[in-house]
Design a protein around this motif. Structure first.
Motif, PDB file in Angstrom:
ATOM      1  N   ASP A   1     -14.886  38.550   1.064  1.00 54.03           N
ATOM      2  CA  ASP A   1     -14.881  37.543  -0.012  1.00 54.03           C
ATOM      3  C   ASP A   1     -15.911  37.883  -1.079  1.00 54.03           C
ATOM      4  OD1 ASP A   1     -12.978  36.199   1.401  1.00 54.03           O
ATOM      5  OD2 ASP A   1     -14.286  34.571   2.080  1.00 54.03           O
ATOM      6  N   LEU A   2     -17.076  38.363  -0.634  1.00 54.88           N
ATOM      7  CA  LEU A   2     -18.129  38.711  -1.606  1.00 54.88           C
ATOM      8  C   LEU A   2     -17.654  39.842  -2.516  1.00 54.88           C
ATOM      9  CD1 LEU A   2     -21.262  38.590   0.735  1.00 54.88           C
ATOM     10  CD2 LEU A   2     -20.758  37.035  -1.148  1.00 54.88           C
ATOM     11  N   ILE A   3     -16.980  40.823  -1.924  1.00 55.40           N
ATOM     12  CA  ILE A   3     -16.483  41.958  -2.728  1.00 55.40           C
ATOM     13  C   ILE A   3     -15.355  41.492  -3.647  1.00 55.40           C
ATOM     14  CG2 ILE A   3     -15.343  44.213  -2.631  1.00 55.40           C
ATOM     15  CD1 ILE A   3     -16.912  44.673   0.046  1.00 55.40           C
ATOM     16  N   GLU A   4     -14.438  40.685  -3.113  1.00 56.35           N
ATOM     17  CA  GLU A   4     -13.326  40.198  -3.937  1.00 56.35           C
ATOM     18  C   GLU A   4     -13.845  39.409  -5.137  1.00 56.35           C
ATOM     19  OE1 GLU A   4     -10.578  38.010  -1.419  1.00 56.35           O
ATOM     20  OE2 GLU A   4      -9.444  39.848  -1.009  1.00 56.35           O
ATOM     21  N   SER A   5     -14.854  38.568  -4.902  1.00 55.48           N
ATOM     22  CA  SER A   5     -15.300  37.754  -6.033  1.00 55.48           C
ATOM     23  C   SER A   5     -16.091  38.571  -7.047  1.00 55.48           C
ATOM     24  CB  SER A   5     -16.051  36.503  -5.576  1.00 55.48           C
ATOM     25  OG  SER A   5     -17.063  36.861  -4.704  1.00 55.48           O
ATOM     26  N   SER A   6     -16.872  39.534  -6.577  1.00 54.52           N
ATOM     27  CA  SER A   6     -17.614  40.293  -7.597  1.00 54.52           C
ATOM     28  C   SER A   6     -16.706  41.273  -8.339  1.00 54.52           C
ATOM     29  CB  SER A   6     -18.847  40.991  -7.014  1.00 54.52           C
ATOM     30  OG  SER A   6     -18.464  41.832  -5.979  1.00 54.52           O
ATOM     31  N   GLU A   7     -15.632  41.702  -7.709  1.00 51.14           N
ATOM     32  CA  GLU A   7     -14.696  42.609  -8.381  1.00 51.14           C
ATOM     33  C   GLU A   7     -13.591  41.846  -9.124  1.00 51.14           C
ATOM     34  OE1 GLU A   7     -14.485  46.236  -8.313  1.00 51.14           O
ATOM     35  OE2 GLU A   7     -16.563  45.878  -7.793  1.00 51.14           O
ATOM     36  N   ASN A   8     -13.459  40.566  -8.783  1.00 54.38           N
ATOM     37  CA  ASN A   8     -12.348  39.747  -9.283  1.00 54.38           C
ATOM     38  C   ASN A   8     -10.981  40.382  -8.969  1.00 54.38           C
ATOM     39  OD1 ASN A   8     -11.259  37.475 -10.412  1.00 54.38           O
ATOM     40  ND2 ASN A   8     -11.304  38.256 -12.508  1.00 54.38           N
ATOM     41  N   LEU A   9     -10.909  40.959  -7.786  1.00 50.89           N
ATOM     42  CA  LEU A   9      -9.668  41.587  -7.312  1.00 50.89           C
ATOM     43  C   LEU A   9      -9.525  41.316  -5.821  1.00 50.89           C
ATOM     44  CD1 LEU A   9      -9.954  45.206  -8.821  1.00 50.89           C
ATOM     45  CD2 LEU A   9      -8.237  43.512  -9.466  1.00 50.89           C
ATOM     46  N   LYS A  10      -8.298  41.271  -5.336  1.00 47.50           N
ATOM     47  CA  LYS A  10      -8.068  41.153  -3.896  1.00 47.50           C
ATOM     48  C   LYS A  10      -8.349  42.509  -3.231  1.00 47.50           C
ATOM     49  CE  LYS A  10      -6.706  36.928  -3.768  1.00 47.50           C
ATOM     50  NZ  LYS A  10      -7.690  35.998  -3.209  1.00 47.50           N
ATOM     51  N   ILE A  11      -8.683  42.467  -1.940  1.00 47.46           N
ATOM     52  CA  ILE A  11      -8.964  43.721  -1.217  1.00 47.46           C
ATOM     53  C   ILE A  11      -7.801  44.711  -1.394  1.00 47.46           C
ATOM     54  CG2 ILE A  11      -9.328  44.751   1.073  1.00 47.46           C
ATOM     55  CD1 ILE A  11     -11.703  43.034   0.112  1.00 47.46           C
ATOM     56  N   ARG A  12      -6.591  44.198  -1.249  1.00 44.38           N
ATOM     57  CA  ARG A  12      -5.407  45.055  -1.373  1.00 44.38           C
ATOM     58  C   ARG A  12      -5.384  45.746  -2.748  1.00 44.38           C
ATOM     59  NH1 ARG A  12      -1.079  43.916  -3.838  1.00 44.38           N
ATOM     60  NH2 ARG A  12      -1.569  41.700  -3.974  1.00 44.38           N
TER      61      ARG A  12
ATOM     62  N   ILE B   1      -8.016  46.311  -4.688  1.00 44.20           N
ATOM     63  CA  ILE B   1      -9.128  47.282  -4.791  1.00 44.20           C
ATOM     64  C   ILE B   1      -8.696  48.605  -4.157  1.00 44.20           C
ATOM     65  CG2 ILE B   1     -11.533  47.782  -4.162  1.00 44.20           C
ATOM     66  CD1 ILE B   1     -12.011  44.725  -4.110  1.00 44.20           C
ATOM     67  N   PHE B   2      -8.076  48.523  -2.972  1.00 44.78           N
ATOM     68  CA  PHE B   2      -7.591  49.748  -2.314  1.00 44.78           C
ATOM     69  C   PHE B   2      -6.575  50.462  -3.206  1.00 44.78           C
ATOM     70  CE2 PHE B   2      -8.741  50.463   2.238  1.00 44.78           C
ATOM     71  CZ  PHE B   2      -9.692  49.468   2.366  1.00 44.78           C
ATOM     72  N   GLU B   3      -5.668  49.695  -3.819  1.00 42.75           N
ATOM     73  CA  GLU B   3      -4.596  50.308  -4.621  1.00 42.75           C
ATOM     74  C   GLU B   3      -5.114  50.925  -5.917  1.00 42.75           C
ATOM     75  OE1 GLU B   3      -1.078  47.288  -3.091  1.00 42.75           O
ATOM     76  OE2 GLU B   3      -1.684  47.237  -5.198  1.00 42.75           O
ATOM     77  N   THR B   4      -6.023  50.197  -6.601  1.00 40.13           N
ATOM     78  CA  THR B   4      -6.397  50.673  -7.938  1.00 40.13           C
ATOM     79  C   THR B   4      -7.664  51.526  -7.937  1.00 40.13           C
ATOM     80  OG1 THR B   4      -7.677  48.672  -8.395  1.00 40.13           O
ATOM     81  CG2 THR B   4      -5.350  48.635  -9.035  1.00 40.13           C
ATOM     82  N   LYS B   5      -8.594  51.233  -7.005  1.00 42.26           N
ATOM     83  CA  LYS B   5      -9.873  51.965  -7.049  1.00 42.26           C
ATOM     84  C   LYS B   5     -10.069  52.867  -5.835  1.00 42.26           C
ATOM     85  CE  LYS B   5     -12.050  48.638 -10.025  1.00 42.26           C
ATOM     86  NZ  LYS B   5     -13.274  47.923 -10.372  1.00 42.26           N
ATOM     87  N   GLY B   6      -9.282  52.633  -4.792  1.00 39.46           N
ATOM     88  CA  GLY B   6      -9.342  53.508  -3.616  1.00 39.46           C
ATOM     89  C   GLY B   6     -10.295  53.016  -2.536  1.00 39.46           C
ATOM     90  N   GLU B   7     -10.086  53.533  -1.329  1.00 41.55           N
ATOM     91  CA  GLU B   7     -10.892  53.097  -0.183  1.00 41.55           C
ATOM     92  C   GLU B   7     -12.358  53.470  -0.342  1.00 41.55           C
ATOM     93  OE1 GLU B   7      -9.321  53.975   3.708  1.00 41.55           O
ATOM     94  OE2 GLU B   7     -11.215  53.414   4.684  1.00 41.55           O
TER      95      GLU B   7
ATOM     96  N   ALA C   1       0.024  41.636   5.172  1.00 47.52           N
ATOM     97  CA  ALA C   1       0.137  42.176   3.807  1.00 47.52           C
ATOM     98  C   ALA C   1      -1.232  42.382   3.152  1.00 47.52           C
ATOM     99  CB  ALA C   1       0.995  41.255   2.956  1.00 47.52           C
ATOM    100  N   LYS C   2      -2.199  41.518   3.483  1.00 50.63           N
ATOM    101  CA  LYS C   2      -3.494  41.647   2.785  1.00 50.63           C
ATOM    102  C   LYS C   2      -4.370  42.758   3.377  1.00 50.63           C
ATOM    103  CE  LYS C   2      -6.609  38.426   5.056  1.00 50.63           C
ATOM    104  NZ  LYS C   2      -7.489  37.291   4.925  1.00 50.63           N
ATOM    105  N   ARG C   3      -3.894  43.379   4.470  1.00 47.33           N
ATOM    106  CA  ARG C   3      -4.712  44.413   5.118  1.00 47.33           C
ATOM    107  C   ARG C   3      -4.045  45.788   5.003  1.00 47.33           C
ATOM    108  NH1 ARG C   3      -5.610  39.632   8.732  1.00 47.33           N
ATOM    109  NH2 ARG C   3      -7.859  39.306   8.698  1.00 47.33           N
TER     110      ARG C   3
END
Ligand code: S3P
Length: 170
Positions: free
Chosen positions: A35-46, A48-54, A120-122
């Motif tokens: 949640d902390l990462i999602e809110s600071s990136e303003n993106l869902k984990i899925r 972040i993986f898709e657009t910025k990579g693992e 789906a979110k993982r």
């Protein structure tokens, strides 16, 4: 070491559910590293993986870990499944591994209300064979890094919390 409680374990094992229950019991605040990462990136984990990579996501986990160790006290922290790999995990607080078999975890997700959403979110659960391999590798790391291990398979969150509270008192 800070006096936080950090829950670790494989995706879908119930870290969030147990953390919420534990917070009620101990009257502490809960933080979730995803949640902390999602809110600071303003993106869902899925996303972040898709657009910025693992790799980028793992860097964000390290940053979160650094900040938690330096600035956070008295919280229950639910870590993402890979949070166990951050360098300073044990500096954040008491590390509790929620342990279950791989099949037990898959069953738990399948039997939950939002099963499809939870899969789906993982991104790392998409390929079941790869996920099982990851589980095998991670299991050893969770065991090594844990201060306390709690077997959670088939148990209710309330009972798991009772066990945790008993174990941290000792
Ligand atoms: C991951 C677990 C996820 C999330 C990300 C990567 C992992 O968290 O951090 O999809 O590497 O095991 P949950 O354990 O809360 O699903």
């Amino acid at each position: 070491m800070s006096n936080n409680i950090v829950l670790i374990g494989f995706m879908g094992v119930g870290k969030g559910t147990v953390a919420r229950e534990l917070c009620k019991k101990l009257k502490r605040l809960m933080l979730d590293t995803d949640d902390l990462i999602e809110s600071s990136e303003n993106l869902k984990i899925r996303e972040i993986f898709e657009t910025k990579g693992e790799e980028y996501f793992r860097k964000q986990e390290s940053l979160v870990a650094k900040n938690l160790a330096a600035n956070v006290q008295n919280c229950v922290i639910a870590g993402g499944g890979g949070f166990v790999n951050v360098k300073n995990l044990n500096k954040i607080g008491t590390v509790i591994y929620l342990k279950s078999s791989f099949d037990g975890i898959i069953k738990r997700i399948e039997n939950s209300q939002n099963a499809q959403k939870k899969f789906a979110k993982r991104p790392l659960l998409k390929d079941r064979d790869k996920a099982k391999e990851l589980f095998k590798t991670r299991k050893k790391i969770y065991e090594k890094k844990a201060d306390i291990i709690v077997d959670v398979e088939g148990k209710s969150a309330k009972n798991i919390v009772k066990e945790i509270v008993n174990k941290i008192k000792k």
